[in-house]
Design a protein around this motif. Structure first.
Motif, short mmCIF file in Angstrom:
data_model
loop_
_atom_site.label_atom_id
_atom_site.label_comp_id
_atom_site.label_asym_id
_atom_site.label_seq_id
_atom_site.Cartn_x
_atom_site.Cartn_y
_atom_site.Cartn_z
N ILE A 1 -44.09 -22.56 -9.78
CA ILE A 1 -44.34 -21.49 -9.18
C ILE A 1 -45.63 -21.61 -8.48
CG2 ILE A 1 -45.03 -18.78 -9.64
CD1 ILE A 1 -42.80 -19.05 -11.82
N TRP A 2 -46.70 -22.36 -9.26
CA TRP A 2 -48.12 -22.41 -8.61
C TRP A 2 -48.07 -23.24 -7.41
CZ3 TRP A 2 -50.36 -27.33 -8.38
CH2 TRP A 2 -51.89 -27.30 -7.90
N LEU A 3 -47.19 -24.27 -7.53
CA LEU A 3 -46.97 -25.44 -6.43
C LEU A 3 -46.15 -24.57 -5.37
CD1 LEU A 3 -47.26 -28.42 -5.89
CD2 LEU A 3 -44.96 -28.65 -6.44
N PRO B 1 -43.65 -25.04 -19.40
CA PRO B 1 -44.67 -25.71 -18.45
C PRO B 1 -44.12 -25.80 -17.14
CG PRO B 1 -43.75 -27.59 -19.85
CD PRO B 1 -43.22 -26.09 -20.34
N PHE B 2 -42.87 -26.01 -16.89
CA PHE B 2 -42.41 -26.31 -15.99
C PHE B 2 -42.33 -25.11 -14.73
CE2 PHE B 2 -38.92 -26.79 -12.64
CZ PHE B 2 -39.13 -28.00 -12.00
N LEU C 1 -37.67 -32.00 -8.72
CA LEU C 1 -38.48 -32.25 -9.98
C LEU C 1 -37.44 -31.52 -10.98
CD1 LEU C 1 -42.03 -31.01 -8.83
CD2 LEU C 1 -41.23 -33.56 -9.58
N ASN C 2 -37.05 -30.54 -10.86
CA ASN C 2 -36.15 -29.73 -11.72
C ASN C 2 -34.83 -30.60 -12.10
OD1 ASN C 2 -34.93 -28.10 -13.45
ND2 ASN C 2 -34.91 -26.46 -12.04
N TYR D 1 -39.27 -17.34 -5.22
CA TYR D 1 -39.11 -18.77 -6.06
C TYR D 1 -38.85 -18.17 -7.46
CZ TYR D 1 -39.63 -23.08 -8.53
OH TYR D 1 -39.22 -24.00 -9.14
N THR D 2 -39.53 -17.31 -8.15
CA THR D 2 -39.43 -17.17 -9.56
C THR D 2 -38.02 -16.73 -9.82
OG1 THR D 2 -41.97 -16.74 -9.78
CG2 THR D 2 -40.35 -15.92 -11.63
#
Length: 146
Positions: free
Chosen positions: A88-90, A82-83, A112-113, A43-44
């Motif tokens: 990434i955590w999500l 912050p996003f 969201l993005n 994802y990153t």
């Protein structure tokens, strides 16, 4: 003015959709072809690629900004401070820990993005520099001749 802003939103959505395609393809390549362990790593990588694509096209065509590129990129980077960690955590919590389908979580993150970045770009990044590049100036000159 309302017509101009509606067109700006449509352009943003279309360029974001193309960035979403890049993000999805990158995610699939990382997940299914290269088989990088950890959904959040894939994802990153996918997020970084899509952000670069989206920034380039939205700056030039959607917001038609002549804003200093490093300054505009720094402001976009501030959005992702912050996003990105949150999404990434999500991605990690929902896909890796709780077993959600990683592509469903990707779609949530992309939605969201799309909405949050449009607000950030229009209200912060390009607020004072919309319609200042050569494309916008040519369009304005053409309209003044009419």
């Amino acid at each position: 003015m309302k017509k101009k802003e509606t067109l700006r939103v449509i352009k943003f959505v279309l360029f974001s959709a193309s960035a979403g395609i890049i993000e999805t393809v990158a995610m699939v390549l990382c997940e299914e072809v290269i088989k990088i362990p950890g959904h959040y790593v894939c994802y990153t990588i996918a997020l970084v690629l899509s952000v670069l694509w989206n920034f380039t096209f939205n700056r030039k065509f959607t917001f038609q900004s002549a804003e200093n590129v490093p300054k505009a990129m720094a402001l976009v980077f501030l959005f992702y401070v912050p996003f990105a960690p949150f999404t990434i955590w999500l991605q990690h919590i929902l896909a890796d820990v709780n077993g959600w389908n990683e592509y469903v979580v990707l779609a949530i993150n992309m939605a969201l993005n799309l909405s949050l970045e449009y607000l950030w770009d229009s209200k912060v990044v390009y607020r004072k520099s919309m319609d200042t590049n050569s494309i916008a100036k040519k369009k304005q000159a053409k309209e003044e001749k009419k």
